[in-house]
Scaffold this active site. Structure first.
Site, PDB file in Angstrom:
ATOM      1  N   ARG A  90      -3.202  -3.736  12.562  1.00 29.03           N
ATOM      2  CA  ARG A  90      -4.053  -3.183  13.621  1.00 29.03           C
ATOM      3  C   ARG A  90      -4.841  -2.003  13.088  1.00 29.03           C
ATOM      4  O   ARG A  90      -4.325  -1.222  12.293  1.00 29.03           O
ATOM      5  CB  ARG A  90      -3.208  -2.671  14.795  1.00 29.03           C
ATOM      6  CG  ARG A  90      -2.384  -3.729  15.461  1.00 29.03           C
ATOM      7  CD  ARG A  90      -3.175  -4.496  16.486  1.00 29.03           C
ATOM      8  NE  ARG A  90      -2.368  -5.582  17.008  1.00 29.03           N
ATOM      9  CZ  ARG A  90      -2.870  -6.645  17.615  1.00 29.03           C
ATOM     10  NH1 ARG A  90      -4.163  -6.785  17.756  1.00 29.03           N
ATOM     11  NH2 ARG A  90      -2.081  -7.586  18.067  1.00 29.03           N
ATOM     12  N   ILE A  91      -6.059  -1.886  13.595  1.00 27.21           N
ATOM     13  CA  ILE A  91      -6.880  -0.726  13.251  1.00 27.21           C
ATOM     14  C   ILE A  91      -6.532   0.369  14.240  1.00 27.21           C
ATOM     15  O   ILE A  91      -6.482   0.122  15.455  1.00 27.21           O
ATOM     16  CB  ILE A  91      -8.373  -1.087  13.362  1.00 27.21           C
ATOM     17  CG1 ILE A  91      -8.694  -2.256  12.424  1.00 27.21           C
ATOM     18  CG2 ILE A  91      -9.250   0.107  13.056  1.00 27.21           C
ATOM     19  CD1 ILE A  91      -9.932  -3.002  12.829  1.00 27.21           C
ATOM     20  N   THR A 107      -0.622   0.034   2.824  1.00 26.43           N
ATOM     21  CA  THR A 107      -0.537  -0.815   1.634  1.00 26.43           C
ATOM     22  C   THR A 107      -1.321  -2.092   1.884  1.00 26.43           C
ATOM     23  O   THR A 107      -1.318  -2.625   2.994  1.00 26.43           O
ATOM     24  CB  THR A 107       0.942  -1.076   1.239  1.00 26.43           C
ATOM     25  OG1 THR A 107       0.964  -1.969   0.133  1.00 26.43           O
ATOM     26  CG2 THR A 107       1.759  -1.655   2.373  1.00 26.43           C
ATOM     27  N   HIS A 108      -2.028  -2.547   0.839  1.00 29.96           N
ATOM     28  CA  HIS A 108      -2.919  -3.700   1.004  1.00 29.96           C
ATOM     29  C   HIS A 108      -2.817  -4.616  -0.215  1.00 29.96           C
ATOM     30  O   HIS A 108      -2.787  -4.129  -1.346  1.00 29.96           O
ATOM     31  CB  HIS A 108      -4.367  -3.209   1.184  1.00 29.96           C
ATOM     32  CG  HIS A 108      -5.324  -4.328   1.423  1.00 29.96           C
ATOM     33  ND1 HIS A 108      -5.360  -5.038   2.601  1.00 29.96           N
ATOM     34  CD2 HIS A 108      -6.256  -4.886   0.608  1.00 29.96           C
ATOM     35  CE1 HIS A 108      -6.283  -5.989   2.510  1.00 29.96           C
ATOM     36  NE2 HIS A 108      -6.839  -5.910   1.319  1.00 29.96           N
ATOM     37  N   ASP A 140      -7.709   5.724   6.800  1.00 32.60           N
ATOM     38  CA  ASP A 140      -8.531   6.322   7.845  1.00 32.60           C
ATOM     39  C   ASP A 140      -8.725   5.286   8.951  1.00 32.60           C
ATOM     40  O   ASP A 140      -8.001   4.288   9.012  1.00 32.60           O
ATOM     41  CB  ASP A 140      -9.839   6.889   7.266  1.00 32.60           C
ATOM     42  CG  ASP A 140     -10.682   5.821   6.591  1.00 32.60           C
ATOM     43  OD1 ASP A 140     -10.512   4.633   6.929  1.00 32.60           O
ATOM     44  OD2 ASP A 140     -11.516   6.178   5.738  1.00 32.60           O
ATOM     45  N   ASP A 144      -8.715  -0.914   6.023  1.00 33.09           N
ATOM     46  CA  ASP A 144      -8.234  -0.749   4.649  1.00 33.09           C
ATOM     47  C   ASP A 144      -9.134   0.183   3.834  1.00 33.09           C
ATOM     48  O   ASP A 144      -9.434  -0.088   2.664  1.00 33.09           O
ATOM     49  CB  ASP A 144      -8.082  -2.124   3.963  1.00 33.09           C
ATOM     50  CG  ASP A 144      -7.101  -3.016   4.708  1.00 33.09           C
ATOM     51  OD1 ASP A 144      -6.033  -2.528   5.079  1.00 33.09           O
ATOM     52  OD2 ASP A 144      -7.424  -4.202   4.939  1.00 33.09           O
TER      53      ASP A 144
HETATM   54  C1  GAR Z   1       1.593  -7.044   2.692  1.00 29.28           C
HETATM   55  O1  GAR Z   1       1.170  -7.765   1.571  1.00 29.28           O
HETATM   56  C2  GAR Z   1       0.573  -5.991   3.089  1.00 29.28           C
HETATM   57  O2  GAR Z   1      -0.118  -5.447   2.021  1.00 29.28           O
HETATM   58  C3  GAR Z   1      -0.360  -6.801   3.964  1.00 29.28           C
HETATM   59  O3  GAR Z   1       0.508  -7.551   4.749  1.00 29.28           O
HETATM   60  C4  GAR Z   1       1.655  -7.904   3.951  1.00 29.28           C
HETATM   61  C5  GAR Z   1       2.879  -7.623   4.782  1.00 29.28           C
HETATM   62  O4  GAR Z   1       4.016  -8.155   4.166  1.00 29.28           O
HETATM   63  N1  GAR Z   1      -1.241  -5.928   4.698  1.00 29.28           N
HETATM   64  C6  GAR Z   1      -2.525  -6.188   4.887  1.00 29.28           C
HETATM   65  O5  GAR Z   1      -3.057  -7.243   4.569  1.00 29.28           O
HETATM   66  C7  GAR Z   1      -3.303  -5.069   5.558  1.00 29.28           C
HETATM   67  N2  GAR Z   1      -4.684  -5.348   5.539  1.00 29.28           N
HETATM   68  P1  GAR Z   1       5.469  -7.747   4.680  1.00 29.28           P
HETATM   69  O6  GAR Z   1       5.448  -7.785   6.208  1.00 29.28           O
HETATM   70  O7  GAR Z   1       6.362  -8.813   4.102  1.00 29.28           O
HETATM   71  O8  GAR Z   1       5.774  -6.382   4.134  1.00 29.28           O
END
Ligand code: GAR
Length: 190
Positions: A90-91, A107-108, A140, A144
């Site tokens: 979510r933003i 984290t992305h 922010d 992302d």
């Molecule tokens: C992760 O890879 C995270 O970076 C991504 O969702 C996944 C969650 O995995 N986030 C995004 O894409 C944000 N734009 P998890 O629930 O197994 O930790």
């Protein structure tokens, strides 16, 4: 360092943080885990680890502003030193960012600023890049966006599917998130 972790899904990155704290590799207190919907596996993992959980259900609010205000209040109640968006899809509003100014990281699964958004792995694969990776950054109110703290590259194999590539990225991402939190915790002690 008191942290609140926000999740939307399975929470495997969260699990890595929980495990690192349990193994005493990471000196932070996971004060609470919050989600934008009930019933996520991330919440189950937290409950199993004895960590307080809360849900600010996006669908229960008539508009985004009200949901953001409720999320801000729910997170603030735990008085975190750091808020971690770990698969939180979510933003958040500028009000949320102001409330946790300099205390919100995300984290992305791509090398930002390339491939932001909900499908960073698929988009990298579709574009045909040979190297992607993961990014931990100060977040922010954008999608992302915000200053980068740490990144690590992952090579794309010809045989990769979105699933296989995401799994390899996540293995690196978990380590990167834990080491970033360790650095931030060490800096907060000094
Ligand atoms: C992760 O890879 C995270 O970076 C991504 O969702 C996944 C969650 O995995 N986030 C995004 O894409 C944000 N734009 P998890 O629930 O197994 O930790």
């Amino acid at each position: 360092m008191r942290i609140v972790v926000l999740v939307s899904g399975t929470g495997s990155n969260l699990q890595a943080v929980i495990d690192a704290v349990k193994e005493r590799e990471l000196d932070v207190e996971i004060t609470a885990v919050g989600a934008d919907r009930p019933g996520t596996y991330g919440l189950e993992r937290s409950a199993a680890a004895g960590i307080p959980t809360f849900v600010v259900d996006f669908k229960a609010y008539t508009n985004r502003a009200e949901w953001n205000a409720a999320l801000t209040e729910a997170v603030a109640a735990f008085e975190p030193d750091l808020v971690v968006s770990s698969g939180f899809m979510r933003i958040v509003s500028p009000e949320f960012i102001n409330a946790f100014n300099g205390k919100y990281i995300n984290t992305h699964p791509a090398l930002l600023p390339a491939f932001p958004g909900a499908h960073g792995v698929r988009d990298a694969l579709d574009y045909g890049v040979k190297v992607t990776g993961c990014t931990v950054h100060w977040a922010d109110a954008g999608v992302d966006t915000g200053p980068i703290i740490a990144q690590e590259a992952v090579a794309i194999e010809d045989s990769d599917t979105e699933e296989s590539l995401h799994e390899r990225i996540k293995a690196v991402e978990r380590r990167l998130l834990v080491s970033t939190l360790a650095s931030l915790a060490a800096a907060s002690h000094s």
